[in-house]
Design an enzyme around this catalytic site. Structure first.
Site, PDB file in Angstrom:
ATOM      1  N   ASP A 349      -9.239 -28.186  41.049  1.00 38.92           N
ATOM      2  CA  ASP A 349      -8.221 -28.975  41.785  1.00 38.92           C
ATOM      3  C   ASP A 349      -8.048 -30.337  41.142  1.00 38.92           C
ATOM      4  O   ASP A 349      -9.012 -31.015  40.829  1.00 38.92           O
ATOM      5  CB  ASP A 349      -8.537 -29.106  43.253  1.00 38.92           C
ATOM      6  CG  ASP A 349      -8.385 -27.773  43.954  1.00 38.92           C
ATOM      7  OD1 ASP A 349      -7.396 -27.081  43.708  1.00 38.92           O
ATOM      8  OD2 ASP A 349      -9.266 -27.444  44.747  1.00 38.92           O
ATOM      9  N   THR A 350      -6.791 -30.753  41.095  1.00 34.03           N
ATOM     10  CA  THR A 350      -6.441 -31.817  40.181  1.00 34.03           C
ATOM     11  C   THR A 350      -5.131 -32.463  40.612  1.00 34.03           C
ATOM     12  O   THR A 350      -4.328 -31.832  41.273  1.00 34.03           O
ATOM     13  CB  THR A 350      -6.254 -31.193  38.774  1.00 34.03           C
ATOM     14  OG1 THR A 350      -7.459 -30.555  38.398  1.00 34.03           O
ATOM     15  CG2 THR A 350      -5.871 -32.209  37.742  1.00 34.03           C
TER      16      THR A 350
END
Length: 528
Positions: A349-350
């Site tokens: 996740d980014t």
């Protein structure tokens, strides 16, 4: 042009400057900095600081960062802001502790965070406005609160059971054991204090002194091998590196070199370049070709990509015409095949954001804590949530990506930059963990093969072949799914949107900026 009778987004067109992020408050913060005369680096730092507050499941100052910066009229520079493992870490030592892999919540998944080091290097070398101005909005949201937006709520809700297992995270991110309600106000005052200190004192405020002491004590209490010396060394961990590139349909695509997976995106594009992918190609065949190219590139990534000091083969070999030709021969247009290494005989996740400023400077910027809420290890003393990037390390002795003293793990986060005839034409990036390399190739193919504008290419239905499954979004019709199954793919419909993207196309003929932002997230593009 999109069908105006159907719901959707038009690209944002602006004559001077533009920014695209995955959260509207971050976009607003960066846009305000541009209005105040700040440059692309200033706006990116203002935006990412806000995202570290309002998207805590995606990013934070306890994470890592990569960026590509294209100064107007100059060469693109890359910065690697990924952290290193503790000096005492080794695959043998962790195996002796009974581990066979490094899980998300393990203290060994926490490398010394590199984001703050990268931020300070970028600001010192390329920023123009003071940090207290750039962090102004982020500090305000951290101390006074911000509303939980819809996509953030969706992801937060899914992560609640895991957050409940860490006392610090449970207190910081849950209300009576549940995610805060959509629209509810949430504050992180200690994180605001950390941003104030970094603005005043720079990287030393994070990597030395009371903050580092608290973080090291927290990690050691969990069984981590981190020391104060490890954190002190992290202050200078961010380094400039030379971008890598390949050509695609007359354009140059630039990526950060390993330990990031940008080389996998370039390998996918190299493979696809051997096939015609016109607008009239069926969706099933298009998805199939992308899936098969991705399988080959990811297979190489998992076996060969690691800390640059431990690469078994130079990037030039992976991107060579000989390697590309060998991989193209293994791809069938009619049938799904298992992935193999070219060396074998005939073997989550980014956040991402981008900015183009009034002077034509462009930045492609990505900041990550890897899994949703990273390691979920929150330090109550500092308000810092620690990432989980070390979960990418292997514990197999001799593997290029085996954990070792001061090594950087293989990274999924990859900012991209597109150029033509020596000029920057688009900073771009795709969020979504492992999907990012495949997502970048799909985005570029949509624009350069099919003639889509930046927003249409972002909106297009997505698919991702990974770990033996071809995942497709529900917008891929049933007939296409059946055709893919007949070609040998194990097709599953995605339960959540696949990735997210932001991009800004620079139309050199008119000077107009075309901003695109993914509807799968809460964010937006904006400009003036």
């Amino acid at each position: 042009m999109r069908d105006l009778f159907r719901p959707g987004r038009s690209p944002v067109l602006a004559p001077n400057a533009a920014i695209a992020t995955s959260h509207p408050l971050a976009t607003a913060a960066g846009l305000a900095v541009l209005h105040d005369g700040g440059n692309a680096v200033d706006a990116a730092l203002a935006a990412v600081a806000v995202q570290c507050v309002v998207e805590p499941h995606m990013t934070g100052i306890g994470g890592d960062c990569f960026a590509l910066y294209a100064p107007a009229g100059g060469e693109v520079v890359a910065i690697n802001g990924s952290g290193r493992a503790p000096a005492a870490a080794s695959a043998a030592r962790l195996r002796d502790l009974g581990l066979s892999e490094i899980g998300q919540t393990s203290p060994h998944a926490v490398t010394v965070p590199g984001a703050v080091s990268a931020w300070m290097k970028l600001h010192g070398d390329h920023g123009s406005l003071p940090l207290d101005r750039l962090f102004q909005d982020a500090i305000g949201y951290a101390e006074n609160g911000y509303p939980i937006s819809p996509r953030v709520f969706h992801d937060w809700q899914a992560a609640a059971p895991l957050l409940a297992q860490d006392e610090g995270s449970a207190k910081a991110y849950l209300v009576d054991g549940e995610a805060p309600a959509m629209g509810a106000m949430h504050a992180q005052p200690k994180l605001g204090a950390r941003l104030r200190e970094i603005a005043q004192h720079g990287a030393s405020a994070f990597y030395t002194g009371a903050v580092a002491e608290s973080l090291v004590a927290r990690l050691q209490a969990l069984g981590g091998l981190h020391t104060l010396d490890d954190f002190a060394a992290g202050q200078d961990s961010a380094i400039y590196v030379t971008p890598i590139s390949t050509g695609y349909r007359g354009y140059e695509v630039l990526e950060c070199p390993p330990n990031g997976q940008g080389v996998a995106a370039l390998m996918i594009l190299n493979i696809l370049a051997g096939f015609e992918l016109p607008e009239g190609l069926s969706l099933a065949e298009r998805i199939h070709l992308h899936a098969e190219a991705a399988k080959l590139a990811y297979h190489h990534r998992d076996h060969l990509i690691a800390d640059p000091a431990h690469l078994p083969h130079p990037v030039e070999t992976l991107l060579s015409a000989e390697t590309t030709a060998s991989l193209q021969k293994r791809l069938s247009r009619e049938q799904a095949k298992p992935a193999t290494l070219w060396t074998e005989p005939e073997h989550q996740d980014t956040i991402y954001l981008c900015v183009v400023d009034q002077d034509g400077n462009a930045i492609s910027f990505i900041n990550s804590i890897f899994h949703s809420f990273g390691s979920t290890r929150h330090d109550p003393g500092t308000g810092v949530l620690l990432h989980s990037r070390g979960a990418s390390f292997r514990l197999t002795e001799g593997h290029p990506n085996a954990i070792g003293p001061m090594k950087r793990p293989m990274h999924t986060i990859i900012p991209g930059m597109l150029r033509k005839d020596g000029q920057t034409v688009m900073p771009f990036g795709v969020m979504g963990g492992h999907y990012q390399a495949a997502g970048q190739a799909a985005l570029l193919s949509g624009m350069l093969d099919r003639g889509m504008d930046v927003q249409a290419a972002i909106d297009a239905p997505r698919s991702f072949s990974f770990d033996g499954v071809l995942e497709v979004e529900p917008t891929v019709d049933g007939a296409t799914r059946e055709r893919l199954s007949a070609m040998g793919h194990r097709v599953e419909v995605a339960s959540s949107p696949i990735g997210g993207a932001q991009a800004i196309w620079i139309d050199r003929s008119t000077g107009t900026l075309w901003g695109g932002s993914d509807p799968r997230k809460d964010g937006m593009a904006a400009g003036f």
